[in-house]
Write a protein that holds these residues in place. Structure first.
Motif, PDB file in Angstrom:
ATOM      1  N   ALA A  69       0.804  -1.243  -0.012  1.00 14.58           N
ATOM      2  CA  ALA A  69      -0.127  -0.013  -0.087  1.00 14.58           C
ATOM      3  C   ALA A  69       0.822   1.294  -0.022  1.00 14.58           C
ATOM      4  O   ALA A  69       0.507   2.211  -0.539  1.00 14.58           O
ATOM      5  CB  ALA A  69      -1.145  -0.100   1.076  1.00 14.58           C
ATOM      6  N   THR A  97     -10.761  -5.999  -7.780  1.00 11.22           N
ATOM      7  CA  THR A  97     -10.845  -6.589  -6.744  1.00 11.22           C
ATOM      8  C   THR A  97     -10.862  -7.980  -6.282  1.00 11.22           C
ATOM      9  O   THR A  97     -10.828  -8.754  -7.611  1.00 11.22           O
ATOM     10  CB  THR A  97     -12.145  -6.043  -5.864  1.00 11.22           C
ATOM     11  OG1 THR A  97     -13.349  -6.556  -6.750  1.00 11.22           O
ATOM     12  CG2 THR A  97     -12.318  -4.524  -6.000  1.00 11.22           C
ATOM     13  N   MET A 132      -3.776   3.395  -1.818  1.00 10.99           N
ATOM     14  CA  MET A 132      -4.850   2.763  -0.940  1.00 10.99           C
ATOM     15  C   MET A 132      -5.057   1.343  -1.203  1.00 10.99           C
ATOM     16  O   MET A 132      -6.033   0.804  -0.892  1.00 10.99           O
ATOM     17  CB  MET A 132      -6.131   3.813  -1.389  1.00 10.99           C
ATOM     18  CG  MET A 132      -6.180   5.169  -0.871  1.00 10.99           C
ATOM     19  SD  MET A 132      -7.523   5.942  -1.169  1.00 10.99           S
ATOM     20  CE  MET A 132      -8.886   5.103  -0.194  1.00 10.99           C
ATOM     21  N   TYR A 134      -3.042  -2.671  -2.062  1.00 11.07           N
ATOM     22  CA  TYR A 134      -2.115  -3.387  -2.197  1.00 11.07           C
ATOM     23  C   TYR A 134      -2.273  -4.975  -2.663  1.00 11.07           C
ATOM     24  O   TYR A 134      -3.599  -5.364  -2.922  1.00 11.07           O
ATOM     25  CB  TYR A 134      -1.693  -3.682  -0.623  1.00 11.07           C
ATOM     26  CG  TYR A 134      -2.563  -4.650   0.068  1.00 11.07           C
ATOM     27  CD1 TYR A 134      -2.251  -5.983   0.497  1.00 11.07           C
ATOM     28  CD2 TYR A 134      -3.735  -4.112   0.777  1.00 11.07           C
ATOM     29  CE1 TYR A 134      -3.314  -6.735   1.358  1.00 11.07           C
ATOM     30  CE2 TYR A 134      -4.387  -4.945   1.473  1.00 11.07           C
ATOM     31  CZ  TYR A 134      -4.270  -6.147   1.623  1.00 11.07           C
ATOM     32  OH  TYR A 134      -5.209  -6.930   2.420  1.00 11.07           O
ATOM     33  N   TYR A 136      -3.000  -8.560  -3.104  1.00 12.59           N
ATOM     34  CA  TYR A 136      -3.306  -9.728  -2.019  1.00 12.59           C
ATOM     35  C   TYR A 136      -2.223 -10.743  -1.862  1.00 12.59           C
ATOM     36  O   TYR A 136      -2.423 -11.293  -0.661  1.00 12.59           O
ATOM     37  CB  TYR A 136      -4.706 -10.253  -2.825  1.00 12.59           C
ATOM     38  CG  TYR A 136      -4.499 -11.421  -3.591  1.00 12.59           C
ATOM     39  CD1 TYR A 136      -4.597 -12.743  -3.326  1.00 12.59           C
ATOM     40  CD2 TYR A 136      -4.229 -11.261  -4.987  1.00 12.59           C
ATOM     41  CE1 TYR A 136      -4.384 -13.828  -4.152  1.00 12.59           C
ATOM     42  CE2 TYR A 136      -3.879 -12.318  -5.998  1.00 12.59           C
ATOM     43  CZ  TYR A 136      -3.918 -13.449  -5.359  1.00 12.59           C
ATOM     44  OH  TYR A 136      -3.893 -14.337  -6.422  1.00 12.59           O
ATOM     45  N   LYS A 140      -0.294  -7.779   4.350  1.00 16.84           N
ATOM     46  CA  LYS A 140      -1.249  -6.868   4.678  1.00 16.84           C
ATOM     47  C   LYS A 140      -0.723  -5.850   5.413  1.00 16.84           C
ATOM     48  O   LYS A 140      -0.118  -5.873   6.529  1.00 16.84           O
ATOM     49  CB  LYS A 140      -2.354  -7.703   5.682  1.00 16.84           C
ATOM     50  CG  LYS A 140      -3.363  -6.970   5.700  1.00 16.84           C
ATOM     51  CD  LYS A 140      -4.526  -7.858   6.284  1.00 16.84           C
ATOM     52  CE  LYS A 140      -5.848  -6.840   6.535  1.00 16.84           C
ATOM     53  NZ  LYS A 140      -6.962  -7.469   7.247  1.00 16.84           N
ATOM     54  N   ARG A 142      -0.343  -2.283   7.607  1.00 18.86           N
ATOM     55  CA  ARG A 142      -1.027  -1.786   8.825  1.00 18.86           C
ATOM     56  C   ARG A 142      -2.063  -1.035   8.564  1.00 18.86           C
ATOM     57  O   ARG A 142      -3.065  -0.964   9.572  1.00 18.86           O
ATOM     58  CB  ARG A 142       0.175  -1.240   9.791  1.00 18.86           C
ATOM     59  CG  ARG A 142       1.378  -2.066  10.214  1.00 18.86           C
ATOM     60  CD  ARG A 142       2.310  -1.392  11.016  1.00 18.86           C
ATOM     61  NE  ARG A 142       3.448  -1.831  10.869  1.00 18.86           N
ATOM     62  CZ  ARG A 142       4.748  -1.574  10.920  1.00 18.86           C
ATOM     63  NH1 ARG A 142       4.672  -0.288  11.205  1.00 18.86           N
ATOM     64  NH2 ARG A 142       5.955  -2.415  10.582  1.00 18.86           N
ATOM     65  N   LYS A 143      -2.042   0.056   7.644  1.00 19.49           N
ATOM     66  CA  LYS A 143      -3.186   0.981   7.439  1.00 19.49           C
ATOM     67  C   LYS A 143      -4.211   0.444   6.745  1.00 19.49           C
ATOM     68  O   LYS A 143      -4.136  -0.852   6.351  1.00 19.49           O
ATOM     69  CB  LYS A 143      -2.591   2.290   6.712  1.00 19.49           C
ATOM     70  CG  LYS A 143      -2.330   1.850   5.304  1.00 19.49           C
ATOM     71  CD  LYS A 143      -1.589   3.294   4.686  1.00 19.49           C
ATOM     72  CE  LYS A 143      -1.616   3.232   3.113  1.00 19.49           C
ATOM     73  NZ  LYS A 143      -1.397   4.342   2.650  1.00 19.49           N
ATOM     74  N   SER A 144      -5.458   1.102   6.495  1.00 21.71           N
ATOM     75  CA  SER A 144      -6.467   0.402   6.002  1.00 21.71           C
ATOM     76  C   SER A 144      -6.133   0.484   4.562  1.00 21.71           C
ATOM     77  O   SER A 144      -5.803   1.772   3.908  1.00 21.71           O
ATOM     78  CB  SER A 144      -7.742   1.382   6.514  1.00 21.71           C
ATOM     79  OG  SER A 144      -8.898   0.701   5.437  1.00 21.71           O
ATOM     80  N   ALA A 145      -6.263  -0.441   3.880  1.00 22.18           N
ATOM     81  CA  ALA A 145      -6.132  -0.692   2.389  1.00 22.18           C
ATOM     82  C   ALA A 145      -6.973  -1.647   1.825  1.00 22.18           C
ATOM     83  O   ALA A 145      -7.120  -2.676   2.508  1.00 22.18           O
ATOM     84  CB  ALA A 145      -4.603  -0.617   2.124  1.00 22.18           C
ATOM     85  N   THR A 146      -7.071  -1.565   0.470  1.00 17.74           N
ATOM     86  CA  THR A 146      -8.130  -2.753  -0.296  1.00 17.74           C
ATOM     87  C   THR A 146      -7.094  -3.704  -1.023  1.00 17.74           C
ATOM     88  O   THR A 146      -6.106  -3.026  -1.695  1.00 17.74           O
ATOM     89  CB  THR A 146      -8.771  -1.920  -1.309  1.00 17.74           C
ATOM     90  OG1 THR A 146      -9.681  -0.955  -0.500  1.00 17.74           O
ATOM     91  CG2 THR A 146      -9.818  -2.873  -1.770  1.00 17.74           C
TER      92      THR A 146
END
Length: 163
Positions: A69, A97, A132, A134, A136, A140, A142-146
Motif C-alpha cells: 500500500a 478487486t 490505497m 495492495y 493480495y 497485509k 498496517r493501515k487500512s487498504a484494499t
C-alpha cells in the motif's frame, strides 16, 4: 566545579548512546521470493482490444508481483519464453478487486533487455497514486487498504536488430 564538567559530559554521552542504540530497525529479514504466477487474460475477454490476436500470449510470463500500500512502484519478474532477444515488452495490466470488479486497466511499456529464457525483476510506476491498494499476495498493511488482483496480456514486444 572542575569535577562536575566531566561528570556532566559523561552523562550526556551515555544518554546519547542509549538513544542511538534504541533506534527502530527498518530492514526486513528472512525475505523470500513469491512463486505466485500472475494470471493471464483470456483471448476471448470482452475488454481486450481486438488487435491482440497476432501476438503470442505465451511469449512472456510474469511472477512475483509485488505492490504494498505504501509503494509508488509495482515490481514483478518477467521471463522471455521465446527464442529471440527482447528489448522492450508491452503489457496490458488489469487490476480487479478480490470479487472480480474492475478497478483499473492500462497498457505499460517495460524497457527491458531479455535473452531467450532469461528472467529479470522490473518495476513500473503504480496506477495507485493515492496508495490505497495492495497486492493480495503480499503482506497485509498496517493501515487500512484494499487488496487487489492483477492479470496481464502481452500486447507486443520489440526484437532488437543487430547486436
Amino acid at each position: 566545579m572542575r569535577q562536575a564538567r566531566p561528570i556532566a559530559l559523561t552523562l550526556i554521552l551515555l544518554l546519547t548512546l542509549a538513544v542511538v542504540s534504541a533506534r527502530t530497525r527498518t530492514t526486513q529479514k528472512h525475505l523470500r521470493a513469491s512463486e505466485m504466477p500472475v494470471a493471464v487474460l483470456n483471448a476471448d475477454d470482452a475488454l481486450l482490444p481486438d488487435t491482440l490476436t497476432a501476438v503470442d500470449a505465451n511469449a512472456v510470463s510474469l511472477k512475483g508481483f509485488s505492490k504494498r500500500a505504501s509503494d509508488s512502484k509495482e515490481s514483478f519478474f518477467i521471463t522471455n519464453n521465446t527464442a529471440q532477444r527482447m528489448s522492450a515488452v508491452r503489457l496490458l495490466l488489469r487490476y480487479t478487486t478480490l470479487n472480480g470488479e474492475l478497478l483499473h486497466q492500462r497498457v505499460v511499456n517495460v524497457p527491458v533487455s531479455l535473452k531467450p529464457g532469461e528472467t529479470r525483476l522490473v518495476s513500473v510506476k503504480s496506477w495507485d497514486v493515492q496508495r490505497m491498494f495492495y497486492y493480495y499476495g503480499g503482506p497485509k498493511p498496517r493501515k487500512s487498504a484494499t487488496p487487489f488482483r492483477v492479470a496481464f496480456r502481452l500486447t507486443g514486444y520489440d526484437i532488437p536488430v543487430g547486436n
